[in-house]
Design an enzyme around this catalytic site. Structure first.
Site, PDB file in Angstrom:
ATOM      1  N   GLU A  29      13.916  25.183  40.166  1.00 43.06           N
ATOM      2  CA  GLU A  29      12.678  25.248  40.531  1.00 43.06           C
ATOM      3  C   GLU A  29      12.656  24.467  42.190  1.00 43.06           C
ATOM      4  O   GLU A  29      12.691  23.067  42.120  1.00 43.06           O
ATOM      5  CB  GLU A  29      11.220  24.943  39.826  1.00 43.06           C
ATOM      6  CG  GLU A  29      11.205  26.402  38.599  1.00 43.06           C
ATOM      7  CD  GLU A  29      10.448  25.483  37.322  1.00 43.06           C
ATOM      8  OE1 GLU A  29       9.993  24.603  37.711  1.00 43.06           O
ATOM      9  OE2 GLU A  29      10.942  26.283  36.573  1.00 43.06           O
ATOM     10  N   GLU A  60      11.818  28.607  33.425  1.00 46.56           N
ATOM     11  CA  GLU A  60      12.841  28.087  33.091  1.00 46.56           C
ATOM     12  C   GLU A  60      13.999  29.301  32.886  1.00 46.56           C
ATOM     13  O   GLU A  60      15.141  29.007  31.911  1.00 46.56           O
ATOM     14  CB  GLU A  60      12.640  26.647  32.257  1.00 46.56           C
ATOM     15  CG  GLU A  60      12.387  26.228  33.156  1.00 46.56           C
ATOM     16  CD  GLU A  60      10.564  26.134  33.469  1.00 46.56           C
ATOM     17  OE1 GLU A  60      10.852  27.034  32.336  1.00 46.56           O
ATOM     18  OE2 GLU A  60      10.198  25.468  34.650  1.00 46.56           O
ATOM     19  N   GLN A  82      14.204  21.047  36.082  1.00 38.63           N
ATOM     20  CA  GLN A  82      13.283  19.812  36.527  1.00 38.63           C
ATOM     21  C   GLN A  82      13.652  17.848  35.796  1.00 38.63           C
ATOM     22  O   GLN A  82      14.021  17.809  35.867  1.00 38.63           O
ATOM     23  CB  GLN A  82      11.967  20.447  36.985  1.00 38.63           C
ATOM     24  CG  GLN A  82      12.690  21.359  38.145  1.00 38.63           C
ATOM     25  CD  GLN A  82      10.777  21.123  38.597  1.00 38.63           C
ATOM     26  OE1 GLN A  82      10.398  21.439  38.621  1.00 38.63           O
ATOM     27  NE2 GLN A  82      10.236  21.581  39.946  1.00 38.63           N
ATOM     28  N   PHE A  83      12.519  18.895  34.472  1.00 39.65           N
ATOM     29  CA  PHE A  83      13.067  17.889  32.910  1.00 39.65           C
ATOM     30  C   PHE A  83      13.804  18.217  31.934  1.00 39.65           C
ATOM     31  O   PHE A  83      13.805  19.220  32.028  1.00 39.65           O
ATOM     32  CB  PHE A  83      11.795  17.156  33.461  1.00 39.65           C
ATOM     33  CG  PHE A  83      11.039  16.605  34.189  1.00 39.65           C
ATOM     34  CD1 PHE A  83      11.913  14.659  34.437  1.00 39.65           C
ATOM     35  CD2 PHE A  83      10.920  16.600  35.372  1.00 39.65           C
ATOM     36  CE1 PHE A  83      10.920  14.445  36.081  1.00 39.65           C
ATOM     37  CE2 PHE A  83      10.183  16.247  36.820  1.00 39.65           C
ATOM     38  CZ  PHE A  83      10.142  15.273  36.747  1.00 39.65           C
ATOM     39  N   PRO A  89      12.011  25.660  27.224  1.00 41.82           N
ATOM     40  CA  PRO A  89      11.798  27.023  26.943  1.00 41.82           C
ATOM     41  C   PRO A  89      13.078  28.106  27.510  1.00 41.82           C
ATOM     42  O   PRO A  89      12.755  29.626  27.927  1.00 41.82           O
ATOM     43  CB  PRO A  89      11.041  27.025  28.668  1.00 41.82           C
ATOM     44  CG  PRO A  89       9.861  25.452  28.954  1.00 41.82           C
ATOM     45  CD  PRO A  89      10.894  24.976  27.957  1.00 41.82           C
ATOM     46  N   HIS A 129       8.417  14.475  30.360  1.00 42.77           N
ATOM     47  CA  HIS A 129       9.902  13.947  31.561  1.00 42.77           C
ATOM     48  C   HIS A 129      10.836  12.670  31.000  1.00 42.77           C
ATOM     49  O   HIS A 129      11.714  12.407  31.925  1.00 42.77           O
ATOM     50  CB  HIS A 129       8.766  13.351  32.607  1.00 42.77           C
ATOM     51  CG  HIS A 129       7.735  15.026  33.025  1.00 42.77           C
ATOM     52  ND1 HIS A 129       6.630  15.858  33.096  1.00 42.77           N
ATOM     53  CD2 HIS A 129       7.967  15.656  34.734  1.00 42.77           C
ATOM     54  CE1 HIS A 129       6.367  16.707  33.259  1.00 42.77           C
ATOM     55  NE2 HIS A 129       7.025  15.853  35.078  1.00 42.77           N
TER      56      HIS A 129
END
Ligand SMILES: Cc1ncc(C[n+]2csc(CCOP(=O)(O)OP(=O)(O)O)c2C)c(N)n1
Lengths: 325, 359
Positions: A29, A60, A82-83, A89, A129
């Site tokens: 992403e 994801e 991303q994190f 997921p 995060h």
């Protein structure tokens, strides 16, 4: 050679892999147009185009599932999540498919792919995060799990991961992305998995850490030195495979050990290290092994995050405790 | 009850044009079925949302709040959607939906507390049926299915409304939520704020379907595209969807066409991935000016009133900030106290260690 931070070193590794190997494909992403949320893929989209550095829909499970298919099909995907909280997921794909295909096809099909995941707390980020879920991945058979703590290792370990014939979870300590600079060779090189690095030699106590905790641990070792306690600091660099031999040698030398992890305490990776030590060299211990860890809580948000993340003071306290006996 | 007044027959699955009541200039394109009182309420709530939003961006720049996700331009989408809800209905929203949450009873101080990075923001007063906003994209939509389903099983008339973005429709969770809602006919209203961007990804790279609304057809529910900057159209579409849900006719998907005129968050620089000219264009389609232009055209606009609404909200938000900042952060002891109803022995031991600094 250039002085780089970890984000730049990873960017360099991705750039050289994309350049030298046409099967390498970076996907995730926002990795293209905007260079990723941490700007780790900055400029790669422009250099290699949208077919090699692919901005995906927000999905994801889709990213990892598609990368898995690509890997079986002969490409070398390097997927970015991303994190760490957003790797959950994709966990079904990782645990039920990516990690198992070699075994369930007895080597007929394989998934040589890299999953890059920024992890860890310490920047006051939003919920989900700040996770440190390395134990979940290390506990999933069929995955290699790698955690650099320096720019040099970040580049070398990532190139090793890309060259590896099996799936590699590549964890990037968010807090260290831009906080350490180091001379990094321009040319590609690899750092082997399963080789811990002795970051500081010492005679009194072994401090075992990885990822973001290496920095705290080195800081702690300075403080201990000032008190006359010689700490040997090990940076594991990869959890799977684990360089147990170096751990055992060091503990046999010092007779004391503190294992440091940022993740929650129960069933964390530190527990595995403690087990290895007690199985292989219990009688060389002069004191019970200590763990310094996060707690069995959700990582607190910005205002209280510091109560969770282990710091040098806690590591020093644990090391002193081992010195009491 | 609202819907009897408002009936606009949106339930036909395909409409060629997005539903609109007010043109961009604020001219009525069809009869406006809302009272002046309702319109003023909608305007006031949008103005409050905007005042909060701008305040938060300013506070973030001063370092007093953590990263903030602004919603400027999406006020009509949020305020219009919750217009038909009652205090018995559920709202399950995302990180960018503060206006919708506030308008359904979630206090400013909770919203601000969360933004300072404090878990207590997630604890609204008893009886507020608004969940803390989902920070993960997509996971929460199915919760509005479960909530609606529970209400249905209990035999109540409550409905659940969930808010999400265009990007969220790419997550598998969206499919599962829509599918469950369709299969069980749950009283769920899916509100997609299609603001055209998911961080740096434009809507047309998110899905190859022409509209997001059309996805509803695959799950056996109506889907409708609405001009999301026209608060009247949004309120009416939402009212009909809520009414259907309440009457046992199942879920609806609303696709509200809007635009995120600001950055994704305060750490984002949209100049890296999009032409800011579009933002300027969209600022001209501003939902507040559109409604104020209409109110002016019917002689119901009072500039002073509008200014006072914004000023009052500004003051409310200031108070909320002061209140949030005056609250001592959670202590090392308190971070352990909300993991279980009763802490485990391990947690108690760790709490002791944390308090004595691992001693
Ligand atoms: C599961 C998950 N993946 C990724 C993210 C990071 N992220 C936060 S917002 C966002 C884009 C979402 O776009 P959209 O659904 O269109 O909503 P908008 O932000 O535009 O309101 C992403 C990828 C996240 N929060 N959760």
């Amino acid at each position: 050679m250039a002085e780089l931070n970890i984000a730049q070193a990873i960017n360099g590794a991705l750039g050289s892999a994309l350049e030298s190997d046409p099967t390498v494909i970076v996907l995730g992403e926002d990795v293209g147009a905007t260079g990723g949320v941490f700007r780790v893929t900055d400029g790669l989209g422009e250099r290699f185009g949208p077919d090699r550095v692919v901005d995906t829909p927000v999905a994801e499970s889709g990213i990892i599932g598609a990368a898995f298919g690509m890997a079986i099909g002969g490409l070398k995907p390097v997927a970015e999540i991303q994190f760490m909280g957003f790797s959950y997921p994709a966990f079904d794909q990782i645990a039920n498919h990516v990690s198992r295909i070699r075994n369930r096809s007895r080597h007929r099909f394989t998934a040589p792919m890299v999953i890059r995941i920024p992890y860890g707390a310490g920047i006051g980020a939003a919920e989900h995060h700040s996770e440190s879920a390395e134990a979940i991945y290390a506990h999933t058979p069929g995955l290699k799990v790698v955690v650099p703590a320096s720019p040099y290792d970040a580049k070398g370990l990532l190139l090793e991961a890309i060259a590896d014939p099996d799936p590699v979870i590549f964890l990037e300590p968010i807090r260290l992305y831009r906080s350490i600079r180091q001379l990094v060779p321009d040319d590609p090189y690899t750092v082997p998995f399963g080789v811990a690095e002795i970051r500081r030699p010492g005679n009194d106590v072994t401090l075992i850490a990885y990822g973001a905790m290496v920095k705290e641990t080195l800081e702690a070792s300075e403080k201990l030195a000032a008190e006359g306690i010689g700490a040997e600091v090990l940076d594991l660099r990869s959890l799977v495979p684990l360089d147990a031999d170096t751990i055992i040698e060091s503990v046999e030398h010092t007779g004391r050990a503190v294992v440091i992890q940022e993740a929650p305490r129960t069933a964390g990776f530190a527990t595995e290290i403690v087990s290895q030590i007690q199985e292989r060299t219990l009688y060389s211990l002069a004191a019970p092994i200590q763990r310094v860890t996060g707690w069995d809580t959700v990582v607190p948000l910005r205002r209280a995050e510091h109560h969770f993340v282990p710091d040098a003071a806690r590591i020093v306290a644990a090391a002193r405790k081992t010195m009491e006996s | 009850m609202l819907v009897n007044k408002l009936r606009c027959r949106i339930t036909s699955a395909v409409m060629s044009e997005p539903l609109q009541y007010l043109s961009v200039a604020g001219d009525p394109v069809r009869e406006i079925p809302l009272s002046v009182e309702d319109l003023l309420l909608l305007y006031g709530n949008m103005a409050a949302g905007r005042a909060y939003d701008r305040k938060c961006t300013a506070l973030q720049l001063q370092g007093r709040l953590a990263t903030y996700a602004p919603f400027e331009g999406q006020e009509a989408a949020q305020i219009g959607s919750v217009f038909p809800l009652t205090a018995d209905d559920w709202v399950v929203a995302s990180y960018r939906d503060a206006a919708a949450m506030w308008a359904t009873g979630y206090p400013w101080v909770n919203l601000i507390l969360s933004r300072t990075g404090d878990e207590r923001g997630g604890c609204p007063p008893d009886g507020v049926r608004v969940l803390p906003p989902s920070i993960t994209v997509g996971g929460h939509m199915i919760h509005a299915v479960g909530l609606g389903w529970a209400e249905k099983i209990k035999g109540s008339k409550s409905v659940a409304m969930t808010f999400f973005g265009d990007g969220a429709t790419s997550e598998g969770d969206f499919h599962e939520a829509m599918n469950f809602a369709g299969v069980y006919g749950t009283p769920t209203v899916f509100v997609c704020q299609n603001n055209e961007w998911a961080i740096s990804m434009p809507r047309d790279r998110q899905t190859a379907s022409d509209t997001i609304a059309q996805k509803a057809a695959a799950y056996g529910m109506p889907g409708i595209q609405v001009d999301g900057n026209d608060v009247v159209a949004v309120a009416i579409a939402a009212a009909e969807a809520v009414d259907r849900a309440r009457e046992g006719q199942g879920p609806t998907l609303l696709e509200l066409l809007t635009y995120r005129v600001g950055p994704h968050t305060t750490t984002d620089d949209p100049g890296r991935y999009r032409d800011e000219e579009a933002s300027h264009q969209w600022r001209r389609r501003d939902p507040l000016s559109r409604l104020s232009a209409y109110l002016a055209s019917i002689g119901e606009w009072d500039e002073k009133w509008a200014e006072s609404v914004a000023a009052d909200t500004g003051a409310d938000v200031e108070r909320a900030v002061a209140e949030a900042e005056a609250l001592e952060p959670l202590t090392s002891e308190e971070i352990f106290t909300a993991m279980f109803a009763e802490p485990t022995s391990q947690l108690l031991e760790q709490q002791r260690m944390a308090v004595t600094d691992n001693g």
